[in-house]
Design an enzyme around this catalytic site. Structure first.
Site, PDB file in Angstrom:
ATOM      1  N   LYS A 224       0.818  -1.226   0.000  1.00  0.00           N
ATOM      2  CA  LYS A 224       0.000   0.000   0.000  1.00  0.00           C
ATOM      3  C   LYS A 224       0.849   1.272   0.000  1.00  0.00           C
ATOM      4  CE  LYS A 224      -4.450  -1.739   1.348  1.00  0.00           C
ATOM      5  NZ  LYS A 224      -5.449  -1.956   2.381  1.00  0.00           N
ATOM      6  N   ARG A 258      -3.871 -10.294   4.485  1.00  0.00           N
ATOM      7  CA  ARG A 258      -4.394 -10.225   3.104  1.00  0.00           C
ATOM      8  C   ARG A 258      -3.245  -9.737   2.225  1.00  0.00           C
ATOM      9  NH1 ARG A 258      -6.556  -6.421  -0.287  1.00  0.00           N
ATOM     10  NH2 ARG A 258      -8.297  -7.071  -1.571  1.00  0.00           N
TER      11      ARG A 258
END
Ligand code: HH2
Length: 283
Positions: A224, A258
């Site tokens: 991210k 995840r």
């Protein structure tokens, strides 16, 4: 009890290691894997690869939620997701979660063989709560401030960890009131969803506080933009830093990670587990 429910229950009893959820975005525009798996055949091939590499479950998404993303229409999202869920269900024996905020997509996906719903909008929609309660399946409730289009504009909290934990507990209570079993609820602080760099750092260091009251905790930090903000690197160069954060999360005993890079995470999870195991004697 489904295979996934067995895995979650073993995790709750701390008799199994952290579960790896492999990300499979069947979108043209996801921030890392957008456009890579936009046919069912390619998505299935990727799913198989992730399972062979050690994924415990897969998370199929048909709508990008990267900052600034535009919403996708209902039929379009179904057309992207349902064939992929069906083919994974027929070809592979791996539990499938579906990343959607729409009750209609969730219902169709569960009919097509999905085992879990992953809702980035915090299970705010009562119709989605009913679909999940009706199916009796596990659900991930994620915290987000704002919407993907606007969430990074100026995120604010009094105390980010306390506020996010309180929100997730409130939403878990609403889910339980709607008839969802508490053991089937997974909570997620929503890294990057309406969070500044400092908010992300505090949340990434707070798995224990989020787990309070016995809910399982999922974290999705893979590649991210907070990593890019710290290191100044492109999404394609963020694997090492992602793995570094994952080690920290494994030390905090996170329940599910995840991730895009399953093979590397399977190695990191195994070696971290090995480091923590002590033999009774030095023999
Ligand atoms: N992050 C993304 C999407 N879904 N679901 C949960 N529970 N937690 C997360 O942190 C999370 C999520 C965003 O990442 P990705 O799917 O890789 O990208 P995109 O939204 O661009 O498809």
């Amino acid at each position: 009890m489904s295979e996934l429910e067995r895995m979650l229950s073993a995790r709750r009893e701390e008799s199994s290691p952290t579960l790896l959820m492999g990300i499979l975005n069947v979108t043209p525009d996801s921030f890392y894997d957008g456009g890579e798996y936009d046919t069912s055949a390619r998505a299935l091939e990727r799913a198989r690869e992730m399972v062979e590499n050690g994924a415990d479950l897969l998370d199929v998404g048909g709508e990008s939620t990267r900052p600034g993303a535009e919403p996708v229409a209902l039929e379009e999202e179904k057309d992207r997701i349902i064939p992929v869920v069906e083919s994974i269900d027929t070809e592979l024996s791996v539990p499938v979660s579906v990343d959607t905020t729409k009750p209609e997509v969730a219902a169709a996906a569960l009919d097509a063989g999905a085992d879990m719903i992953n809702d980035i909008s915090g299970l705010e929609n009562p119709d989605l709560r009913s679909v999940v309660a009706g199916a009796g399946c596990p659900v991930c409730i994620m915290h987000m401030q704002g919407t993907p289009r606007t969430m990074q504009e100026n995120p604010r909290y009094d105390d980010v960890v306390r506020d996010v934990a309180a929100y997730l507990r409130r939403q878990a209570d609403r889910a339980i009131e709607a008839g969802i079993d508490r053991e089937k609820i997974i909570l997620d602080p929503g890294i990057g969803f309406g969070k500044s760099l400092e908010h992300n750092r505090k949340l990434l260091n707070s798995v224990g506080e989020l787990r309070d009251r016995g809910f399982l905790v999922l974290v999705g930090h893979s590649r991210k933009s907070f990593i890019g903000e710290v290191l100044g690197n492109d999404v394609s160069d963020r694997l090492a830093a992602t793995l570094g954060v994952s080690v920290e999360l494994l030390h905090q005993d996170v329940d599910l990670l995840r991730v895009h890079d399953v093979r590397e995470h399977a190695d990191v999870a195994r070696i971290t587990e090995w480091m923590r195991t002590s033999e009774d004697h030095d023999g």
